[in-house]
Design an enzyme around this catalytic site. Structure first.
Site, PDB file in Angstrom:
ATOM      1  N   LYS A  32      35.839   0.669  -9.153  1.00  0.00           N
ATOM      2  CA  LYS A  32      36.801   0.536 -10.446  1.00  0.00           C
ATOM      3  C   LYS A  32      36.837  -0.981 -10.449  1.00  0.00           C
ATOM      4  O   LYS A  32      37.058  -1.782  -9.907  1.00  0.00           O
ATOM      5  CB  LYS A  32      38.217   1.190 -10.053  1.00  0.00           C
ATOM      6  CG  LYS A  32      38.091   2.638  -9.551  1.00  0.00           C
ATOM      7  CD  LYS A  32      39.501   3.134  -9.325  1.00  0.00           C
ATOM      8  CE  LYS A  32      39.484   4.564  -8.828  1.00  0.00           C
ATOM      9  NZ  LYS A  32      38.668   5.118  -7.632  1.00  0.00           N
ATOM     10  N   GLU A  77      36.346  15.242  -6.156  1.00  0.00           N
ATOM     11  CA  GLU A  77      37.699  14.832  -5.890  1.00  0.00           C
ATOM     12  C   GLU A  77      38.674  15.563  -6.579  1.00  0.00           C
ATOM     13  O   GLU A  77      38.768  15.759  -7.787  1.00  0.00           O
ATOM     14  CB  GLU A  77      37.709  13.268  -5.760  1.00  0.00           C
ATOM     15  CG  GLU A  77      37.738  12.705  -6.998  1.00  0.00           C
ATOM     16  CD  GLU A  77      38.341  11.311  -7.107  1.00  0.00           C
ATOM     17  OE1 GLU A  77      39.594  11.268  -6.874  1.00  0.00           O
ATOM     18  OE2 GLU A  77      37.575  10.168  -7.174  1.00  0.00           O
TER      19      GLU A  77
END
Length: 299
Positions: free
Chosen positions: A158, A26
């Protein structure tokens, strides 16, 4: 193979056509997730780690409205240094294309473009998920995993998120979640884990599970979660203290929506004297290495 609305680098196109291993990467972590010059250094290290394993890296972004799979060295540096680069999820891709914007792709957008180019494995740091303060703030990464058959190699979701809830949503969406040499879902760059996941011991086992999922009509992708190395992982106590302060700062400054995660990650790096940044960089490169090993087994 690739669609006619995106550009695929010659090296990536040839590798896909020949059945050689390719790993997507990404670009949001380059443009928004890491500060300069760590962003460019980490991007280069991730690509190098993939090549060391005998696979081809394909960093993905939108450049001047053109979805591009496999950035050149110059394009990688442009994404790392250019001002005003959009943060694009799957939802934002059409706008970025039609308005001819530069956009860094999140997990969801990267998965979609990787799939369009014929790439089956993608490496990142941590996926998005359910935020802790809102029932409705849920990352598009989770719905993309439910519908796009790409294996995402990460270190869990996360740490700023509601991790147990994120794991429950993945179960609801029937997304296989594999723990690499662990029975629990890693907590990104903090020491610890939550929930229960299916354990795999090797890249070959991970590849076999993903292949079976696709073969049996699973329809979507899968998650292969690798714990952050113990040497750089942050203690849960230290992290939670820093996160509480960062969230207070975000509220005071009116930070919300797509800008919240980049703000919190940046503030956490400051509050932990760079510990979260060091952990993030290490796990990103480790995940790139593992992804390349799995991609080779999928051949």
């Amino acid at each position: 193979m690739d669609a006619n609305w995106l550009v695929v680098a010659d090296e990536v196109r040839a590798a896909v056509a020949d059945g050689r291993p390719v790993v997507a990467l990404e670009s949001t972590l380059i443009a928004h997730g890491l500060p300069w010059p760590a962003n460019l250094e980490t991007a280069r290290e991730s690509e190098a780690a993939i090549r060391e394993q005998g696979a081809v890296p394909a960093t993905i972004a939108v450049l001047g409205g053109v979805p591009t799979v496999g950035l050149t060295a110059a394009q990688l540096e442009e994404i790392a240094t250019r001002e005003g680069v959009w943060k694009a999820s799957r939802r934002d891709l059409a706008a970025a294309v039609a308005l001819k914007k530069h956009a860094a792709t999140t997990v969801s957008a990267t998965m979609a473009l990787a799939r369009a180019a014929g790439i089956r494995v993608f490496a990142t740091g941590g996926i998005g998920g359910a935020h802790r303060e809102s029932d409705f703030d849920i990352s598009a990464d989770l719905t993309e995993l439910a519908r796009t058959p790409v294996l995402v190699v990460c270190s869990g979701a996360k740490s700023i998120l509601d991790l147990p809830r994120t794991l429950e949503i993945l179960e609801t969406y029937a997304v296989p979640v594999l723990g690499y040499q662990t029975e629990q879902f890693p907590t990104f760059y903090t020491a610890g884990a939550v929930g229960a996941v299916a354990r795999v011991e090797s890249p070959a086992e991970a590849a076999a599970v993903f292949a079976a999922h696709v073969r049996m009509g699973g329809g979507g992708g899968a998650v292969l979660a690798q714990p952050c190395p113990e040497a750089v992982a942050i203690s849960a106590e230290e992290f939670n203290l820093a996160l509480n302060e960062a969230e207070i700062d975000a509220t005071a400054e009116g930070i919300a929506g797509p800008q919240l995660t980049p703000f919190l990650l940046s503030r956490l790096a400051e509050l932990t004297q760079g510990k979260t940044l060091a952990a993030n960089r290490t796990l990103i490169v480790n995940n790139a290495t593992l992804a390349a090993q799995v991609a080779k087994e999928l051949l």
